[in-house]
Design a protein around this motif. Structure first.
Motif, PDB file in Angstrom:
ATOM      1  N   CYS A   1      16.333   9.700  63.189  1.00  0.00           N
ATOM      2  CA  CYS A   1      15.046   9.510  62.508  1.00  0.00           C
ATOM      3  C   CYS A   1      15.265   8.790  61.176  1.00  0.00           C
ATOM      4  N   ASP A   2      15.019   9.467  60.071  1.00  0.00           N
ATOM      5  CA  ASP A   2      15.089   8.762  58.785  1.00  0.00           C
ATOM      6  C   ASP A   2      16.223   9.233  57.883  1.00  0.00           C
ATOM      7  N   ASP A   3      17.206   9.953  58.448  1.00  0.00           N
ATOM      8  CA  ASP A   3      18.387  10.309  57.656  1.00  0.00           C
ATOM      9  C   ASP A   3      19.605   9.745  58.365  1.00  0.00           C
TER      10      ASP A   3
ATOM     11  N   VAL B   1      12.154  23.872  63.330  1.00  0.00           N
ATOM     12  CA  VAL B   1      10.916  23.374  62.712  1.00  0.00           C
ATOM     13  C   VAL B   1      11.238  22.317  61.656  1.00  0.00           C
ATOM     14  N   SER B   2      10.846  21.081  61.950  1.00  0.00           N
ATOM     15  CA  SER B   2      11.129  20.010  60.986  1.00  0.00           C
ATOM     16  C   SER B   2       9.982  19.016  60.988  1.00  0.00           C
ATOM     17  N   GLY B   3      10.223  17.855  60.379  1.00  0.00           N
ATOM     18  CA  GLY B   3       9.200  16.821  60.350  1.00  0.00           C
ATOM     19  C   GLY B   3       9.020  16.183  61.719  1.00  0.00           C
ATOM     20  N   GLY B   4      10.012  16.312  62.569  1.00  0.00           N
ATOM     21  CA  GLY B   4       9.961  15.676  63.891  1.00  0.00           C
ATOM     22  C   GLY B   4       9.898  16.647  65.046  1.00  0.00           C
ATOM     23  N   HIS B   5      10.312  17.887  64.856  1.00  0.00           N
ATOM     24  CA  HIS B   5      10.318  18.826  65.995  1.00  0.00           C
ATOM     25  C   HIS B   5       9.762  20.194  65.644  1.00  0.00           C
TER      26      HIS B   5
ATOM     27  N   ALA C   1       5.596  20.972  62.917  1.00  0.00           N
ATOM     28  CA  ALA C   1       5.176  21.837  61.797  1.00  0.00           C
ATOM     29  C   ALA C   1       5.308  21.106  60.451  1.00  0.00           C
ATOM     30  N   GLY C   2       6.396  20.356  60.289  1.00  0.00           N
ATOM     31  CA  GLY C   2       6.602  19.618  59.041  1.00  0.00           C
ATOM     32  C   GLY C   2       5.525  18.552  58.849  1.00  0.00           C
ATOM     33  N   GLU C   3       5.125  17.933  59.953  1.00  0.00           N
ATOM     34  CA  GLU C   3       4.053  16.933  59.888  1.00  0.00           C
ATOM     35  C   GLU C   3       2.741  17.602  59.469  1.00  0.00           C
TER      36      GLU C   3
ATOM     37  N   PHE D   1       2.434  20.180  57.593  1.00  0.00           N
ATOM     38  CA  PHE D   1       2.535  20.386  56.138  1.00  0.00           C
ATOM     39  C   PHE D   1       2.294  19.064  55.405  1.00  0.00           C
ATOM     40  N   ASP D   2       2.980  18.003  55.869  1.00  0.00           N
ATOM     41  CA  ASP D   2       2.904  16.713  55.162  1.00  0.00           C
ATOM     42  C   ASP D   2       1.496  16.111  55.215  1.00  0.00           C
ATOM     43  N   LYS D   3       0.853  16.196  56.400  1.00  0.00           N
ATOM     44  CA  LYS D   3      -0.487  15.604  56.536  1.00  0.00           C
ATOM     45  C   LYS D   3      -1.518  16.401  55.735  1.00  0.00           C
TER      46      LYS D   3
ATOM     47  N   GLY E   1       4.928  15.651  51.502  1.00  0.00           N
ATOM     48  CA  GLY E   1       4.308  16.628  50.591  1.00  0.00           C
ATOM     49  C   GLY E   1       4.562  18.082  50.926  1.00  0.00           C
ATOM     50  N   GLY E   2       5.216  18.353  52.086  1.00  0.00           N
ATOM     51  CA  GLY E   2       5.443  19.743  52.516  1.00  0.00           C
ATOM     52  C   GLY E   2       5.980  20.652  51.420  1.00  0.00           C
ATOM     53  N   PRO E   3       7.125  20.290  50.789  1.00  0.00           N
ATOM     54  CA  PRO E   3       7.678  21.190  49.774  1.00  0.00           C
ATOM     55  C   PRO E   3       6.740  21.393  48.584  1.00  0.00           C
TER      56      PRO E   3
ATOM     57  N   GLY F   1      15.911  23.486  60.729  1.00  0.00           N
ATOM     58  CA  GLY F   1      15.007  22.344  60.515  1.00  0.00           C
ATOM     59  C   GLY F   1      14.502  22.391  59.081  1.00  0.00           C
ATOM     60  N   GLY F   2      13.995  21.261  58.589  1.00  0.00           N
ATOM     61  CA  GLY F   2      13.579  21.146  57.186  1.00  0.00           C
ATOM     62  C   GLY F   2      12.573  22.200  56.758  1.00  0.00           C
ATOM     63  N   VAL F   3      11.656  22.600  57.666  1.00  0.00           N
ATOM     64  CA  VAL F   3      10.607  23.565  57.312  1.00  0.00           C
ATOM     65  C   VAL F   3      11.187  24.973  57.106  1.00  0.00           C
TER      66      VAL F   3
ATOM     67  N   ALA G   1      13.124  25.707  55.021  1.00  0.00           N
ATOM     68  CA  ALA G   1      13.221  25.884  53.561  1.00  0.00           C
ATOM     69  C   ALA G   1      11.994  26.621  53.031  1.00  0.00           C
ATOM     70  N   ASN G   2      10.953  26.694  53.846  1.00  0.00           N
ATOM     71  CA  ASN G   2       9.712  27.303  53.374  1.00  0.00           C
ATOM     72  C   ASN G   2       9.895  28.806  53.098  1.00  0.00           C
ATOM     73  N   LYS G   3       9.634  29.187  51.863  1.00  0.00           N
ATOM     74  CA  LYS G   3       9.911  30.572  51.441  1.00  0.00           C
ATOM     75  C   LYS G   3       9.039  31.572  52.188  1.00  0.00           C
TER      76      LYS G   3
HETATM   77  O1  KG4 Z   1      14.611  18.371  59.062  1.00  0.00           O
HETATM   78  P1  KG4 Z   1      14.001  17.478  58.024  1.00  0.00           P
HETATM   79  O2  KG4 Z   1      14.731  17.373  56.723  1.00  0.00           O
HETATM   80  O3  KG4 Z   1      13.848  16.030  58.554  1.00  0.00           O
HETATM   81  C1  KG4 Z   1      12.951  15.473  59.429  1.00  0.00           C
HETATM   82  O4  KG4 Z   1      12.512  16.119  60.401  1.00  0.00           O
HETATM   83  O5  KG4 Z   1      12.666  14.290  59.167  1.00  0.00           O
HETATM   84  O6  KG4 Z   1      12.527  18.037  57.761  1.00  0.00           O
HETATM   85  C2  KG4 Z   1      11.676  17.456  56.830  1.00  0.00           C
HETATM   86  C3  KG4 Z   1      10.338  18.170  56.929  1.00  0.00           C
HETATM   87  C4  KG4 Z   1       9.236  17.450  56.179  1.00  0.00           C
HETATM   88  O7  KG4 Z   1       8.105  17.417  57.013  1.00  0.00           O
HETATM   89  C5  KG4 Z   1       9.037  18.336  54.950  1.00  0.00           C
HETATM   90  O8  KG4 Z   1       7.751  18.286  54.435  1.00  0.00           O
HETATM   91  C6  KG4 Z   1       9.322  19.705  55.523  1.00  0.00           C
HETATM   92  O9  KG4 Z   1      10.434  19.497  56.388  1.00  0.00           O
HETATM   93  N1  KG4 Z   1       9.668  20.666  54.472  1.00  0.00           N
HETATM   94  C7  KG4 Z   1       8.893  21.730  54.145  1.00  0.00           C
HETATM   95  C8  KG4 Z   1       9.558  22.384  53.094  1.00  0.00           C
HETATM   96  N2  KG4 Z   1      10.699  21.698  52.796  1.00  0.00           N
HETATM   97  C9  KG4 Z   1      10.766  20.651  53.662  1.00  0.00           C
HETATM   98  N3  KG4 Z   1       7.753  22.165  54.673  1.00  0.00           N
HETATM   99  C10 KG4 Z   1       7.238  23.293  54.153  1.00  0.00           C
HETATM  100  N4  KG4 Z   1       7.783  23.978  53.127  1.00  0.00           N
HETATM  101  C11 KG4 Z   1       8.927  23.574  52.570  1.00  0.00           C
HETATM  102  N5  KG4 Z   1       9.465  24.262  51.552  1.00  0.00           N
END
Ligand code: KG4
Ligand code: ZN
Length: 352
Positions: free
Chosen positions: A12-14, A142-146, A169-171, A173-175, A186-188, A276-278, A280-282
């Motif tokens: 994806c983007d990393d 749970v991430s921006g893509g899955h 789920a990350g999308e 949050f972001d949307k 914008g998720g974090p 997954g990135g999400v 990180a959500n507390k």
């Molecule tokens: O796994 P990841 O780093 O990469 C991709 O899937 O691209 O996940 C990034 C996603 C983004 O949608 C970001 O908004 C979300 O994880 N994310 C969060 C938090 N930290 C990162 N969503 C909610 N709460 C957070 N603290």
């Protein structure tokens, strides 16, 4: 036997490059280097990932990160014994960049190649942090893509419990964050605002109660209507924005937790991994950690996000069982993880 495995991740983007040392007899491993280049600044301007730009950035970053990994580990190119590369799922153009780089190196270094499933990387990444983890366990990816909930029975034995049919789920949050005027991703920031407010007077519908899989489209519509209703006050009332963020976060986390609780009940498995990135959500972390009688494992955050260490790790396991790919290895942008086979079942059969 000791093997040095190079891991390459570009789904994806990393961009990720890692070097992992694997000692087969002891089944022990050490990450010698784990390099990551984020493209957030490139895609921020467009409010989301632009596939063509992502592919170009991978092409630029791969040789740089490879050089850095060699420098950091002190490993010479000639000491690399195997190359593990993400084959899918992901953005086709991005996967092709990683595969091209991997094949070029495999050819010049005369070392074998294996194609790794990106989600299998996420599913097994917890072993990079938790040596006390054992199969079976439930993994919430749970991430921006899955967004997938999987019963992980063994390496290559994955039972799909739920997957999203639309946004991840990350999308979601972001949307939602974008609707509140928060810059991508914008998720974090939405999560931080949500946590700054103790409770919200707004209520969003409880979604996905009946459906098998995850779906965030209904919730997205409800969020969009709620935000539009209060749009004129957003810029002047920060407390209102925080209250809206709180309700949004609660509804997304509630949808994830509902399915997770159901899966624990149905399978009887009381070990849960969240990655997954999400992850990180507390709020999500607290909800999962508070599940009664359940052991919870969170991989180190660097292994929760997309990274090449998890790809090198999965590659090392699959190499051990004799799995090899040819230079004709193709990208698979769509590739359900539950179709994977354990490494021994695919031994000698090429790519699958
Ligand atoms: O796994 P990841 O780093 O990469 C991709 O899937 O691209 O996940 C990034 C996603 C983004 O949608 C970001 O908004 C979300 O994880 N994310 C969060 C938090 N930290 C990162 N969503 C909610 N709460 C957070 N603290
Ligand atoms: Zn991922």
């Amino acid at each position: 036997m000791q093997r040095i495995v190079l891991g390459i991740e570009t789904s994806c983007d990393d961009t990720g490059i890692a070097l992992l040392q694997y000692v087969e007899e002891q089944q022990s491993f050490k990450i010698l280097s784990d390099q990551l280049a984020s493209q957030t600044d490139v895609h921020k301007l467009y409010g989301g990932v632009v596939p063509e730009l992502a592919a170009r950035e991978h092409l630029r970053a791969l040789p740089v990160l490879f050089g850095q990994a060699l420098d950091q580990s002190g490993i010479k190119r000639s000491e690399i014994n195997a190359i593990a590369v993400t084959r899918g799922p992901g953005l086709k153009g991005c996967l092709l960049m990683g595969l091209g780089f991997a094949k070029g190196l495999a050819l010049t270094l005369k070392c074998p190649l294996v194609g790794v499933h990106h989600i299998e990387g996420h599913l097994l990444a917890p072993f990079l942090t938790h040596s006390d983890l054992h199969f079976p366990y439930l993994a919430l990816v749970v991430s921006g893509g899955h967004t997938e909930l999987i019963e992980v029975r063994a390496v290559g034995d994955y039972n799909l419990i739920a997957r999203t049919s639309d946004d991840a789920a990350g999308e979601a949050f972001d949307k939602s964050a974008a609707l509140l005027g928060i810059e991508y991703p914008g998720g974090p920031k939405l999560a931080a605002l949500a946590d700054s407010c103790a409770e919200s007077s707004f209520e969003l519908p409880k979604v996905m109660r009946q459906a098998e899989g995850f779906s965030f489209s209904g919730l997205k519509t409800a969020i969009s209507l709620l935000v539009k209703k209060h749009e004129s006050r957003l810029s002047s009332e920060p407390d209102l924005v925080a209250e809206l963020a709180h309700a949004i976060q609660e509804s997304i986390v509630d949808a994830l937790m509902f399915k997770l609780r159901k899966a624990i009940k149905n399978t009887g498995i009381r070990k849960v991994v969240v990655t997954g990135g999400v992850s990180a959500n507390k709020n999500l972390r607290d909800c999962v950690a508070n599940l009664k009688g359940v052991d919870v494992y969170f991989p180190d955050f660097r292994y929760c996000m997309d990274n090449a260490a998890m790809i090198a790790y999965v590659g090392s396991l699959r190499f051990k069982f004799g799995e090899r790919a040819g230079l004709d290895l193709e990208a698979k942008s769509r590739w359900p993880v539950e179709l994977l086979l354990p490494p021994f079942a695919s031994e000698g059969s090429g790519h699958e």
